[in-house]
Design a protein around this motif. Sequence first.
Motif, PDB file in Angstrom:
ATOM      1  N   ALA A  32      18.639  50.789 123.088  1.00 47.41           N
ATOM      2  CA  ALA A  32      19.363  51.292 124.254  1.00 47.41           C
ATOM      3  C   ALA A  32      20.460  52.268 123.828  1.00 47.41           C
ATOM      4  O   ALA A  32      20.667  53.309 124.457  1.00 47.41           O
ATOM      5  CB  ALA A  32      19.964  50.134 125.052  1.00 47.41           C
ATOM      6  N   SER A  33      21.153  51.938 122.752  1.00 52.02           N
ATOM      7  CA  SER A  33      22.223  52.809 122.257  1.00 52.02           C
ATOM      8  C   SER A  33      21.666  54.122 121.726  1.00 52.02           C
ATOM      9  O   SER A  33      22.340  55.157 121.806  1.00 52.02           O
ATOM     10  CB  SER A  33      23.010  52.098 121.159  1.00 52.02           C
ATOM     11  OG  SER A  33      23.570  50.891 121.640  1.00 52.02           O
ATOM     12  N   LYS A  34      20.449  54.087 121.195  1.00 51.57           N
ATOM     13  CA  LYS A  34      19.810  55.324 120.737  1.00 51.57           C
ATOM     14  C   LYS A  34      19.443  56.218 121.920  1.00 51.57           C
ATOM     15  O   LYS A  34      19.569  57.445 121.848  1.00 51.57           O
ATOM     16  CB  LYS A  34      18.570  55.005 119.903  1.00 51.57           C
ATOM     17  CG  LYS A  34      18.911  54.446 118.524  1.00 51.57           C
ATOM     18  CD  LYS A  34      17.661  54.112 117.726  1.00 51.57           C
ATOM     19  CE  LYS A  34      18.060  53.565 116.355  1.00 51.57           C
ATOM     20  NZ  LYS A  34      16.891  53.150 115.553  1.00 51.57           N
ATOM     21  N   ILE A  35      18.975  55.615 123.009  1.00 49.21           N
ATOM     22  CA  ILE A  35      18.663  56.401 124.204  1.00 49.21           C
ATOM     23  C   ILE A  35      19.924  57.081 124.717  1.00 49.21           C
ATOM     24  O   ILE A  35      19.909  58.269 125.076  1.00 49.21           O
ATOM     25  CB  ILE A  35      18.051  55.501 125.299  1.00 49.21           C
ATOM     26  CG1 ILE A  35      16.675  54.999 124.850  1.00 49.21           C
ATOM     27  CG2 ILE A  35      17.939  56.257 126.623  1.00 49.21           C
ATOM     28  CD1 ILE A  35      16.060  53.981 125.777  1.00 49.21           C
ATOM     29  N   LEU A  36      21.024  56.338 124.742  1.00 45.94           N
ATOM     30  CA  LEU A  36      22.295  56.914 125.161  1.00 45.94           C
ATOM     31  C   LEU A  36      22.718  58.037 124.221  1.00 45.94           C
ATOM     32  O   LEU A  36      23.218  59.083 124.666  1.00 45.94           O
ATOM     33  CB  LEU A  36      23.373  55.830 125.201  1.00 45.94           C
ATOM     34  CG  LEU A  36      24.801  56.298 125.507  1.00 45.94           C
ATOM     35  CD1 LEU A  36      24.862  57.066 126.820  1.00 45.94           C
ATOM     36  CD2 LEU A  36      25.747  55.102 125.540  1.00 45.94           C
ATOM     37  N   GLY A  37      22.503  57.847 122.933  1.00 44.96           N
ATOM     38  CA  GLY A  37      22.851  58.879 121.958  1.00 44.96           C
ATOM     39  C   GLY A  37      22.038  60.146 122.155  1.00 44.96           C
ATOM     40  O   GLY A  37      22.569  61.261 122.041  1.00 44.96           O
ATOM     41  N   VAL A  38      20.756  59.996 122.456  1.00 47.42           N
ATOM     42  CA  VAL A  38      19.910  61.161 122.743  1.00 47.42           C
ATOM     43  C   VAL A  38      20.444  61.896 123.975  1.00 47.42           C
ATOM     44  O   VAL A  38      20.488  63.129 124.012  1.00 47.42           O
ATOM     45  CB  VAL A  38      18.448  60.728 122.962  1.00 47.42           C
ATOM     46  CG1 VAL A  38      17.613  61.886 123.512  1.00 47.42           C
ATOM     47  CG2 VAL A  38      17.839  60.225 121.656  1.00 47.42           C
TER      48      VAL A  38
END
Length: 219
Positions: A32-38
Amino acid sequence: MISYNEGVLIGHTALGIAVISFVSRYKTVDRASKILGVLLCLTFLTERIADYSAHAFGNSIIVYGAFSPMQFFLISMYFNVSIRAFQRKSIGIIIGIPFLLMGYTDYFFIQGPKVMNSYFLLTESILVVGMCMYSFYRMMLEDEGLKLMKYPHFWFTSLFFLFWLGTFFIWGMYDFVTRQLHIKADLLGTVLLAINVLTYLGFAAVYFFYPKMHLVNEQ
């Protein structure tokens, strides 16, 4: 009041710090944090293109309007992964895809690409705030032992909540606020800049402290 170029410098610097913080923690954060980072990376790219468009063509609205539906889709994907109840039934996908299509319908055929897509922004703001509130509810309902103050997704969701409430009142109701309430656009721009900076620096801080937060809730 802050000038346009000063606002761009301040806002893009804060966003850039958030992107750098995400990239530095990429291998340690959850999905989820990677999606936010993208989303942060794409937002930074969009802001740079919008700034170029503003200087070259005198209009950046066409860039923001094109990005807004994709932005909402990625936010929906973030909540689809971070909220267990959403993940089990793919609620984020069910919400994200129709409104992605609705956003581009508004962009191309209803309000058009050359004006602020206030209809979609208003809808997007309401939906994101609603998902934030539901996320808070599920955190308290499902995870009694969760240490909220040291839980990354509590802070990410809180920052989303702050940002999209501001977006709702400033962009979603821009015409009403400026024409009916006679609030100056420059003042609204300064308030929005402050919200943006607080949000992006908040994201940066959460990514920076993510490993320690994650370990606390793993114990």
